[in-house]
Motif scaffolding. Sequence first.
Motif, PDB file in Angstrom:
ATOM      1  N   ARG A 231       0.791  -1.496  -0.177  1.00 47.68           N
ATOM      2  CA  ARG A 231      -0.113  -0.238  -0.111  1.00 47.68           C
ATOM      3  C   ARG A 231       0.416   1.637   0.070  1.00 47.68           C
ATOM      4  NH1 ARG A 231      -4.481  -0.561  -2.189  1.00 47.68           N
ATOM      5  NH2 ARG A 231      -5.018   1.268  -0.809  1.00 47.68           N
ATOM      6  N   VAL A 232       2.048   1.507   0.234  1.00 49.66           N
ATOM      7  CA  VAL A 232       2.799   2.127  -0.262  1.00 49.66           C
ATOM      8  C   VAL A 232       3.174   3.004  -1.553  1.00 49.66           C
ATOM      9  CG1 VAL A 232       4.672   1.390  -1.218  1.00 49.66           C
ATOM     10  CG2 VAL A 232       5.130   2.945   0.862  1.00 49.66           C
ATOM     11  N   LEU A 233       2.379   4.416  -1.493  1.00 50.12           N
ATOM     12  CA  LEU A 233       2.990   5.110  -2.136  1.00 50.12           C
ATOM     13  C   LEU A 233       4.454   5.511  -3.044  1.00 50.12           C
ATOM     14  CD1 LEU A 233      -0.263   5.413  -2.189  1.00 50.12           C
ATOM     15  CD2 LEU A 233       0.178   8.437  -3.140  1.00 50.12           C
ATOM     16  N   GLY A 234       4.950   5.178  -3.970  1.00 53.41           N
ATOM     17  CA  GLY A 234       6.696   5.349  -4.629  1.00 53.41           C
ATOM     18  C   GLY A 234       7.087   4.370  -5.621  1.00 53.41           C
ATOM     19  N   PRO A 235       8.024   3.993  -6.407  1.00 55.13           N
ATOM     20  CA  PRO A 235       8.365   3.546  -6.875  1.00 55.13           C
ATOM     21  C   PRO A 235       8.685   1.602  -6.160  1.00 55.13           C
ATOM     22  CG  PRO A 235      10.182   5.265  -7.033  1.00 55.13           C
ATOM     23  CD  PRO A 235       9.186   5.718  -6.023  1.00 55.13           C
ATOM     24  N   CYS A 236       8.710   1.112  -5.687  1.00 57.26           N
ATOM     25  CA  CYS A 236       9.000   0.168  -5.443  1.00 57.26           C
ATOM     26  C   CYS A 236       9.252  -0.839  -6.030  1.00 57.26           C
ATOM     27  CB  CYS A 236       7.517  -0.472  -4.478  1.00 57.26           C
ATOM     28  SG  CYS A 236       7.412   0.750  -3.143  1.00 57.26           S
ATOM     29  N   ILE A 237       9.828  -0.372  -7.459  1.00 58.78           N
ATOM     30  CA  ILE A 237      10.994  -1.146  -8.418  1.00 58.78           C
ATOM     31  C   ILE A 237      12.262  -1.342  -8.362  1.00 58.78           C
ATOM     32  CG2 ILE A 237       8.655  -0.678  -9.707  1.00 58.78           C
ATOM     33  CD1 ILE A 237      10.586   1.235 -10.477  1.00 58.78           C
ATOM     34  N   VAL A 238      13.051  -2.169  -8.645  1.00 54.01           N
ATOM     35  CA  VAL A 238      14.806  -2.618  -8.636  1.00 54.01           C
ATOM     36  C   VAL A 238      15.273  -2.322  -9.805  1.00 54.01           C
ATOM     37  CG1 VAL A 238      16.111  -3.663  -7.901  1.00 54.01           C
ATOM     38  CG2 VAL A 238      13.934  -3.485  -6.344  1.00 54.01           C
ATOM     39  N   PRO A 239      16.240  -1.969 -11.161  1.00 49.88           N
ATOM     40  CA  PRO A 239      16.201  -1.936 -11.507  1.00 49.88           C
ATOM     41  C   PRO A 239      17.632  -3.287 -11.804  1.00 49.88           C
ATOM     42  CG  PRO A 239      17.768  -0.432 -10.809  1.00 49.88           C
ATOM     43  CD  PRO A 239      16.765  -0.651  -9.741  1.00 49.88           C
ATOM     44  N   SER A 240      17.760  -4.079 -12.629  1.00 49.94           N
ATOM     45  CA  SER A 240      18.264  -5.057 -12.831  1.00 49.94           C
ATOM     46  C   SER A 240      18.487  -5.909 -14.466  1.00 49.94           C
ATOM     47  CB  SER A 240      17.407  -6.348 -11.934  1.00 49.94           C
ATOM     48  OG  SER A 240      18.394  -7.220 -11.723  1.00 49.94           O
ATOM     49  N   VAL A 241      18.652  -7.013 -14.561  1.00 46.95           N
ATOM     50  CA  VAL A 241      19.387  -7.424 -15.648  1.00 46.95           C
ATOM     51  C   VAL A 241      18.098  -8.669 -15.183  1.00 46.95           C
ATOM     52  CG1 VAL A 241      21.425  -6.473 -15.816  1.00 46.95           C
ATOM     53  CG2 VAL A 241      21.757  -8.765 -15.315  1.00 46.95           C
ATOM     54  N   LEU A 242      18.311  -9.011 -16.604  1.00 48.24           N
ATOM     55  CA  LEU A 242      17.643 -10.606 -17.046  1.00 48.24           C
ATOM     56  C   LEU A 242      18.952 -11.200 -17.552  1.00 48.24           C
ATOM     57  CD1 LEU A 242      14.471 -10.198 -18.786  1.00 48.24           C
ATOM     58  CD2 LEU A 242      14.904 -11.421 -16.700  1.00 48.24           C
ATOM     59  N   ALA A 243      19.678 -12.237 -16.691  1.00 50.18           N
ATOM     60  CA  ALA A 243      20.384 -13.114 -17.595  1.00 50.18           C
ATOM     61  C   ALA A 243      20.672 -14.282 -17.741  1.00 50.18           C
ATOM     62  CB  ALA A 243      21.831 -13.248 -15.912  1.00 50.18           C
ATOM     63  N   VAL A 244      19.891 -14.798 -19.318  1.00 50.17           N
ATOM     64  CA  VAL A 244      18.497 -16.009 -19.293  1.00 50.17           C
ATOM     65  C   VAL A 244      19.407 -16.658 -20.027  1.00 50.17           C
ATOM     66  CG1 VAL A 244      16.764 -14.613 -18.472  1.00 50.17           C
ATOM     67  CG2 VAL A 244      17.742 -14.565 -21.017  1.00 50.17           C
ATOM     68  N   PRO A 245      19.413 -17.794 -19.857  1.00 45.12           N
ATOM     69  CA  PRO A 245      20.197 -18.976 -20.993  1.00 45.12           C
ATOM     70  C   PRO A 245      19.709 -18.387 -22.564  1.00 45.12           C
ATOM     71  CG  PRO A 245      18.233 -20.338 -19.726  1.00 45.12           C
ATOM     72  CD  PRO A 245      18.482 -19.073 -19.420  1.00 45.12           C
ATOM     73  N   ARG A 246      20.348 -19.196 -23.372  1.00 50.45           N
ATOM     74  CA  ARG A 246      19.570 -18.878 -24.587  1.00 50.45           C
ATOM     75  C   ARG A 246      19.032 -19.965 -25.453  1.00 50.45           C
ATOM     76  NH1 ARG A 246      24.594 -19.647 -29.989  1.00 50.45           N
ATOM     77  NH2 ARG A 246      22.843 -19.537 -31.490  1.00 50.45           N
ATOM     78  N   SER A 247      17.871 -19.316 -26.486  1.00 51.67           N
ATOM     79  CA  SER A 247      17.330 -20.133 -26.158  1.00 51.67           C
ATOM     80  C   SER A 247      17.380 -21.590 -27.259  1.00 51.67           C
ATOM     81  CB  SER A 247      16.012 -19.713 -27.081  1.00 51.67           C
ATOM     82  OG  SER A 247      15.276 -19.147 -26.449  1.00 51.67           O
ATOM     83  N   THR A 248      17.045 -23.047 -27.410  1.00 44.42           N
ATOM     84  CA  THR A 248      17.631 -23.403 -28.449  1.00 44.42           C
ATOM     85  C   THR A 248      16.063 -23.702 -29.489  1.00 44.42           C
ATOM     86  OG1 THR A 248      16.024 -25.656 -26.750  1.00 44.42           O
ATOM     87  CG2 THR A 248      18.323 -25.118 -26.315  1.00 44.42           C
ATOM     88  N   GLY A 249      15.057 -23.420 -29.669  1.00 39.76           N
ATOM     89  CA  GLY A 249      14.277 -23.274 -30.484  1.00 39.76           C
ATOM     90  C   GLY A 249      13.122 -23.853 -29.989  1.00 39.76           C
ATOM     91  N   SER A 250      12.728 -24.827 -28.782  1.00 39.99           N
ATOM     92  CA  SER A 250      12.212 -25.802 -28.123  1.00 39.99           C
ATOM     93  C   SER A 250      11.118 -25.482 -27.058  1.00 39.99           C
ATOM     94  CB  SER A 250      12.560 -27.110 -28.393  1.00 39.99           C
ATOM     95  OG  SER A 250      11.593 -28.282 -27.720  1.00 39.99           O
ATOM     96  N   LEU A 251      10.411 -24.616 -27.142  1.00 38.03           N
ATOM     97  CA  LEU A 251       9.914 -24.725 -25.696  1.00 38.03           C
ATOM     98  C   LEU A 251      10.299 -25.068 -24.913  1.00 38.03           C
ATOM     99  CD1 LEU A 251       8.336 -21.923 -25.097  1.00 38.03           C
ATOM    100  CD2 LEU A 251       5.533 -22.485 -25.654  1.00 38.03           C
ATOM    101  N   ALA A 252       9.257 -26.571 -24.647  1.00 44.19           N
ATOM    102  CA  ALA A 252       9.643 -27.130 -24.343  1.00 44.19           C
ATOM    103  C   ALA A 252      11.077 -27.879 -23.261  1.00 44.19           C
ATOM    104  CB  ALA A 252       9.102 -28.518 -24.371  1.00 44.19           C
TER     105      ALA A 252
END
Length: 361
Positions: A231-252
Amino acid sequence: MKTSLWQTFALELDARRPGFALGPWFTMNAMLALDGELDADRLAGAFATLQQRHGVLKAGASLELVSQSVLHVPVQLEAPVRLQLSGDHLTLHLHHLVSDPITLWLALSELAALYSGEDLPPAVQFSEYVLDEASQLDRTAEVASDWWRSRVTDAKVCPQPSPSGGSPFAYRGNLLSPLEVARVEQLTREHRSTPLVTLLAALGAAMDPVEGDTLVFNTLFSKRDRPAWQRVLGPCIVPSVLAVPRSTGSLAADVPAMRDAVVGCSRYARFPVLSLDVPPRTPFFEYVPQQWPGAYSFGSVKAEVVGAAGPKDTGLADALAIRVRPTTDGVLTGHFSGDGTDWTEPLVTSLTEEFRDYLLG
């Protein structure tokens, strides 16, 4: 005054690109359609009380009576809130250094309650959030640093095959129709995942890096992860990065690894990861779920959200930025911007086609 991770990051960004974060268009905006007439004096009193309740908003701003409502309105950081009433429309504008999207809805909810004469509990102050964030940062610094270094040491920014560059661009485009969105949502449920993870998998496949098993994207994480911060007013957000694996082409195959990476990035987001050796000119990616609330009640007058928008593009784009969100009519739309020096507009157009092929092919 101590600043949050988000505020510190935004101020540093403005130092590199003057006007980006301290400019008047770095705002969060909402427009409400009213089914009746509001009492301007009563609304002005409720607005004054709202500002008094929240230190982050204290500016002594007055209700503005205008002839026409518009969604984007400039706001100075020294007076970070503006409220405008125009006949059957009410608009709220908050500087993004003191707000996030949820702040808009919380502020409007309190404004409606105050106008209606309701008693509200004492307000939780954003300064309390900032102190708690700093405390968490101190307690988790060592383990978070180790985790991030293990993720970004060999990470690669998605390579740009067009070194000639081009012109700056900023545009919106539809990515998926409502039927296609429904199909992707079904796939997401089947893989017990989230829309963010599914869309990241598609984006990773579309970018198809030449080398590297880990991709990095700049992003923001919402951190209203304690009851007090809901319920707090203000920017409750954090700058960061997404360090994610390279996709292989298969969603599963991609989803489980992508999901684990996103969970880890969010868990350790309260760390100045951007100070590490993150590849330069890393693209920005953000999935913004449609979170417009239902109607507000200003006494007997109902107010429905009919528009919402973040910062207005002012031509200060840096590397590629992609913001994806569903619309109220079910379309998945994207906002794309960049300075054109590496990611060019034709290349981004090709990227969206590859994105669609991965999801729908």
